[in-house]
Design a protein around this motif. Structure first.
Motif, PDB file in Angstrom:
ATOM      1  N   GLU A   1       0.818  -1.215   0.000  1.00 17.10           N
ATOM      2  CA  GLU A   1       0.000   0.000   0.000  1.00 17.10           C
ATOM      3  C   GLU A   1       0.850   1.262   0.000  1.00 17.10           C
ATOM      4  O   GLU A   1       0.516   2.242  -0.667  1.00 17.10           O
ATOM      5  N   GLU A   2       1.960   1.216   0.704  1.00 15.13           N
ATOM      6  CA  GLU A   2       2.817   2.409   0.760  1.00 15.13           C
ATOM      7  C   GLU A   2       3.329   2.758  -0.641  1.00 15.13           C
ATOM      8  O   GLU A   2       3.310   3.918  -1.059  1.00 15.13           O
ATOM      9  N   GLN A   3       3.753   1.737  -1.374  1.00 17.02           N
ATOM     10  CA  GLN A   3       4.248   2.012  -2.727  1.00 17.02           C
ATOM     11  C   GLN A   3       3.096   2.429  -3.643  1.00 17.02           C
ATOM     12  O   GLN A   3       3.267   3.295  -4.510  1.00 17.02           O
ATOM     13  N   ARG A   4       1.936   1.828  -3.439  1.00 14.38           N
ATOM     14  CA  ARG A   4       0.788   2.207  -4.285  1.00 14.38           C
ATOM     15  C   ARG A   4       0.397   3.666  -4.045  1.00 14.38           C
ATOM     16  O   ARG A   4      -0.049   4.367  -4.945  1.00 14.38           O
ATOM     17  N   GLU A   5       0.560   4.136  -2.809  1.00 14.56           N
ATOM     18  CA  GLU A   5       0.264   5.550  -2.530  1.00 14.56           C
ATOM     19  C   GLU A   5       1.316   6.449  -3.172  1.00 14.56           C
ATOM     20  O   GLU A   5       0.981   7.502  -3.726  1.00 14.56           O
ATOM     21  N   ALA A   6       2.573   6.037  -3.125  1.00 11.31           N
ATOM     22  CA  ALA A   6       3.629   6.821  -3.784  1.00 11.31           C
ATOM     23  C   ALA A   6       3.364   6.858  -5.292  1.00 11.31           C
ATOM     24  O   ALA A   6       3.524   7.901  -5.945  1.00 11.31           O
ATOM     25  N   LEU A   7       2.923   5.721  -5.840  1.00 14.14           N
ATOM     26  CA  LEU A   7       2.601   5.677  -7.272  1.00 14.14           C
ATOM     27  C   LEU A   7       1.403   6.576  -7.595  1.00 14.14           C
ATOM     28  O   LEU A   7       1.329   7.170  -8.669  1.00 14.14           O
ATOM     29  N   GLY A   8       0.484   6.683  -6.640  1.00 12.89           N
ATOM     30  CA  GLY A   8      -0.666   7.564  -6.823  1.00 12.89           C
ATOM     31  C   GLY A   8      -0.219   9.017  -6.959  1.00 12.89           C
ATOM     32  O   GLY A   8      -0.754   9.771  -7.785  1.00 12.89           O
ATOM     33  N   MET A   9       0.791   9.388  -6.169  1.00 11.34           N
ATOM     34  CA  MET A   9       1.326  10.752  -6.276  1.00 11.34           C
ATOM     35  C   MET A   9       1.993  10.949  -7.637  1.00 11.34           C
ATOM     36  O   MET A   9       1.887  12.008  -8.260  1.00 11.34           O
ATOM     37  N   GLN A  10       2.685   9.909  -8.107  1.00 12.56           N
ATOM     38  CA  GLN A  10       3.300   9.979  -9.454  1.00 12.56           C
ATOM     39  C   GLN A  10       2.218  10.116 -10.526  1.00 12.56           C
ATOM     40  O   GLN A  10       2.380  10.829 -11.515  1.00 12.56           O
ATOM     41  N   TRP A  11       1.133   9.382 -10.316  1.00 16.79           N
ATOM     42  CA  TRP A  11       0.004   9.417 -11.258  1.00 16.79           C
ATOM     43  C   TRP A  11      -0.533  10.843 -11.383  1.00 16.79           C
ATOM     44  O   TRP A  11      -0.753  11.361 -12.479  1.00 16.79           O
ATOM     45  N   LEU A  12      -0.726  11.492 -10.218  1.00 21.39           N
ATOM     46  CA  LEU A  12      -1.256  12.863 -10.230  1.00 21.39           C
ATOM     47  C   LEU A  12      -0.256  13.830 -10.866  1.00 21.39           C
ATOM     48  O   LEU A  12      -0.638  14.712 -11.640  1.00 21.39           O
ATOM     49  N   ALA A  13       1.024  13.641 -10.560  1.00 21.35           N
ATOM     50  CA  ALA A  13       2.057  14.516 -11.129  1.00 21.35           C
ATOM     51  C   ALA A  13       2.102  14.350 -12.649  1.00 21.35           C
ATOM     52  O   ALA A  13       2.247  15.330 -13.397  1.00 21.35           O
ATOM     53  N   PHE A  14       1.968  13.107 -13.116  1.00 23.67           N
ATOM     54  CA  PHE A  14       1.979  12.856 -14.564  1.00 23.67           C
ATOM     55  C   PHE A  14       0.803  13.575 -15.223  1.00 23.67           C
ATOM     56  O   PHE A  14       0.942  14.186 -16.291  1.00 23.67           O
ATOM     57  N   HIS A  15      -0.357  13.518 -14.578  1.00 28.01           N
ATOM     58  CA  HIS A  15      -1.543  14.184 -15.137  1.00 28.01           C
ATOM     59  C   HIS A  15      -1.374  15.703 -15.179  1.00 28.01           C
ATOM     60  O   HIS A  15      -1.808  16.351 -16.133  1.00 28.01           O
ATOM     61  N   ASP A  16      -0.736  16.262 -14.148  1.00 31.31           N
ATOM     62  CA  ASP A  16      -0.488  17.714 -14.136  1.00 31.31           C
ATOM     63  C   ASP A  16       0.429  18.103 -15.297  1.00 31.31           C
ATOM     64  O   ASP A  16       0.225  19.126 -15.953  1.00 31.31           O
ATOM     65  N   LYS A  17       1.414  17.262 -15.526  1.00 25.23           N
ATOM     66  CA  LYS A  17       2.421  17.571 -16.534  1.00 25.23           C
ATOM     67  C   LYS A  17       1.866  17.425 -17.949  1.00 25.23           C
ATOM     68  O   LYS A  17       2.317  18.120 -18.865  1.00 25.23           O
ATOM     69  N   HIS A  18       0.926  16.514 -18.127  1.00 25.53           N
ATOM     70  CA  HIS A  18       0.469  16.200 -19.494  1.00 25.53           C
ATOM     71  C   HIS A  18      -1.015  16.504 -19.702  1.00 25.53           C
ATOM     72  O   HIS A  18      -1.706  15.787 -20.414  1.00 25.53           O
ATOM     73  N   GLU A  19      -1.486  17.570 -19.077  1.00 29.30           N
ATOM     74  CA  GLU A  19      -2.878  17.964 -19.267  1.00 29.30           C
ATOM     75  C   GLU A  19      -3.169  18.118 -20.755  1.00 29.30           C
ATOM     76  O   GLU A  19      -2.304  18.608 -21.497  1.00 29.30           O
ATOM     77  N   GLU A  20      -4.353  17.710 -21.196  1.00 22.28           N
ATOM     78  CA  GLU A  20      -4.722  17.767 -22.629  1.00 22.28           C
ATOM     79  C   GLU A  20      -3.777  16.932 -23.490  1.00 22.28           C
ATOM     80  O   GLU A  20      -3.626  17.193 -24.685  1.00 22.28           O
ATOM     81  N   ALA A  21      -3.097  15.964 -22.864  1.00 22.88           N
ATOM     82  CA  ALA A  21      -2.152  15.077 -23.572  1.00 22.88           C
ATOM     83  C   ALA A  21      -0.957  15.835 -24.149  1.00 22.88           C
ATOM     84  O   ALA A  21      -0.290  15.345 -25.061  1.00 22.88           O
TER      85      ALA A  21
END
Ligand SMILES: [Fe+2]
Ligand SMILES: [Fe+2]
Length: 172
Positions: free
Chosen positions: A127-147
């Motif tokens: 779970e700890e790694q999955r939460e860290a991955l969740g933060m990466q997921w959100l950061a990726f979305h911020d970086k690539h808005e509108e693809a």
């Protein structure tokens, strides 16, 4: 379980896709093009984020490479189905047929991820790694808005399997 755990975030976006595909049916014609464009971009961001943060880790598990190959194959099928929408006149019969096809291909894939791929992933990644991955997921979305910055090209199974997943929370 945290709302920011990666599979919770993937699932939340699947629900967005289900809602937005359904919502297209009720939109006035002049809003269809922009609505589809936004949905198409989100589908691409979602696929690449999974190819960088979910499938490389799934691939390390028993049967994981086979599952990853299936997932990547589906992503490319979704990419082709979504691209086919762009070849039709917005709102025409052919356009709606292409949208329905993309919706179906995507729906089948989401169901497979939720039913067949989430359980082994959650067993393998704590779970700890999955939460860290969740933060990466959100950061990726911020970086690539509108693809932005994403090619939309097909993904390759070998590259996804070989991807190094960043460790830790990017905000720390
Ligand atoms: Fe996927
Ligand atoms: Fe997904």
């Amino acid at each position: 379980m945290s709302d920011f755990e990666i599979t919770a975030l993937v699932l939340a976006e699947h629900e967005v896709f289900r809602r937005e595909f359904t919502a297209l049916d009720d939109l006035p014609g002049e809003e269809l093009a922009a609505a589809w464009e936004g949905l198409h971009a989100k589908l691409e961001v979602h696929a690449v984020a999974e190819e960088q943060l979910f499938y490389p880790l799934l691939a390390q598990e028993a049967d994981g490479e086979q599952e990853t190959a299936e997932g990547v194959h589906d992503h490319n099928e979704i990419r082709h189905a979504a691209a086919a929408v762009g070849e039709q006149q917005v709102g025409s019969d052919g356009w709606w047929e292409a949208v329905r096809n993309a919706r179906q291909v995507n729906a089948d894939h989401m169901a497979e991820e939720e039913t067949d791929f989430f359980p082994p992933f959650k067993e393998a990644v704590d779970e700890e790694q999955r939460e860290a991955l969740g933060m990466q997921w959100l950061a990726f979305h911020d970086k690539h808005e509108e693809a932005d910055g994403l090619s939309g090209d097909d993904a390759k199974v070998a590259e996804v399997v070989a991807t190094e997943v960043p460790e830790g929370d990017p905000s720390l």
